[in-house]
Motif scaffolding. Sequence first.
Motif, mmCIF file in Angstrom:
data_model
loop_
_atom_site.group_PDB
_atom_site.id
_atom_site.type_symbol
_atom_site.label_atom_id
_atom_site.label_comp_id
_atom_site.label_asym_id
_atom_site.label_seq_id
_atom_site.Cartn_x
_atom_site.Cartn_y
_atom_site.Cartn_z
ATOM 1 N N HIS A 203 0.820 -1.209 0.000
ATOM 2 C CA HIS A 203 0.000 0.000 0.000
ATOM 3 C C HIS A 203 0.860 1.268 0.000
ATOM 4 N N TYR A 204 2.005 1.185 0.660
ATOM 5 C CA TYR A 204 2.930 2.327 0.720
ATOM 6 C C TYR A 204 3.442 2.671 -0.681
ATOM 7 N N LYS A 205 3.799 1.648 -1.454
ATOM 8 C CA LYS A 205 4.297 1.884 -2.814
ATOM 9 C C LYS A 205 3.230 2.528 -3.698
ATOM 10 N N VAL A 206 1.971 2.141 -3.500
ATOM 11 C CA VAL A 206 0.874 2.761 -4.268
ATOM 12 C C VAL A 206 0.794 4.250 -3.945
ATOM 13 N N GLN A 207 0.906 4.580 -2.660
ATOM 14 C CA GLN A 207 0.837 5.993 -2.259
ATOM 15 C C GLN A 207 2.015 6.786 -2.806
#
Length: 354
Positions: A203-207
């Motif tokens: 999820h961090y990479k998406v953000q």
Amino acid sequence: MNIDHFISEAVSRSVEALYGPLGEEQLQIQKTRKEFDGDYTLVVFPLLRRSRKSPEATAAEIGEHLTAHMPEVKSFNVIKGFLNLALSDGFWADRFAEIAADGAFGQAPATGRNVMIEYSSPNTNKPLHLGHIRNNLLGYSVAQILRAVGHNVIKVNLVNDRGIHICKSMLAWKRYGGGETPASSGMKGDHLVGKYYVEFDKHYKVQVKELTASGMSEEEAKKRAPLMLEAQEMLRRWEARDPEVYGLWEMMNGWVYDGFDVTYKALGVDFDKVYYESQTYLLGKDIVQKGLDMGIFYRREDGSVWIDLTADGLDQKLLLRGDGTSVYMTQDLGTAYRRFEENDLDDMIYVVGN
């Protein structure tokens, strides 16, 4: 037998037989590097004035003479100006026989040394992996050997049970876990927590991707991603002993410890004492403050604390973040101090990496 002396004498005899008595020249003999075949290596470059041949020809000539006159040398190979010598199985068998016949070989003095050996050293945000297996077996073996020859050995594990990486797993479980537990999922506790560490990263990479698409630099996006900011806030709350965060931390770490215990039992390793970084980081912070007061450490504009080790051939090392939260080095200082305070140690052995 002193093996290094034996090899040096054997090589000297071959060199003198081929090129005459050695003068002030020192033979350069060393253990063969692990990426090459052989046990000992002769550097032949200093001998070229005598041989009047190329490095390769000189090395081959010495190797051929050694194998012809020394049954202990079973083979050789030449890599440019380096002669790699392989000793025979019979030679090594004789050395083991000498050891077996020496009842005092390796024995500690009447008063053995106090030796602490740290191995395993896992993080509580993911399962033990292949590197941990290697370090567990190496550390346990070294401990058993030292104990067998009369030393007082203390086997310890250092569990990195706090920090930003732990908060990442906690935050991801809180957001995406839906109350999942080892019992409800059928997963080992350390595997379950590791699953949510991966979930955080996903999820961090998406953000980060969304922020960079809006024009922000990747470096800035990694710092400003909402999940990262929330994890950092969770770490600050943990250090402030916020009941909600602390309770979540205790629950998830408990799952991990249960999982670790299953693995340790399967490997057949154990520990005399377990240190937890959550119990030493405050002591580490006190040491950092003392170092600041003494002028050994320095503070940067962002409030972070560092030590400059460039005069020792190292680099500048972060000891405390600008927001006051600790890093690995902070608790390492506290842990080392605590160990020597509690134990009269002669040696401290760390089993790390390969």
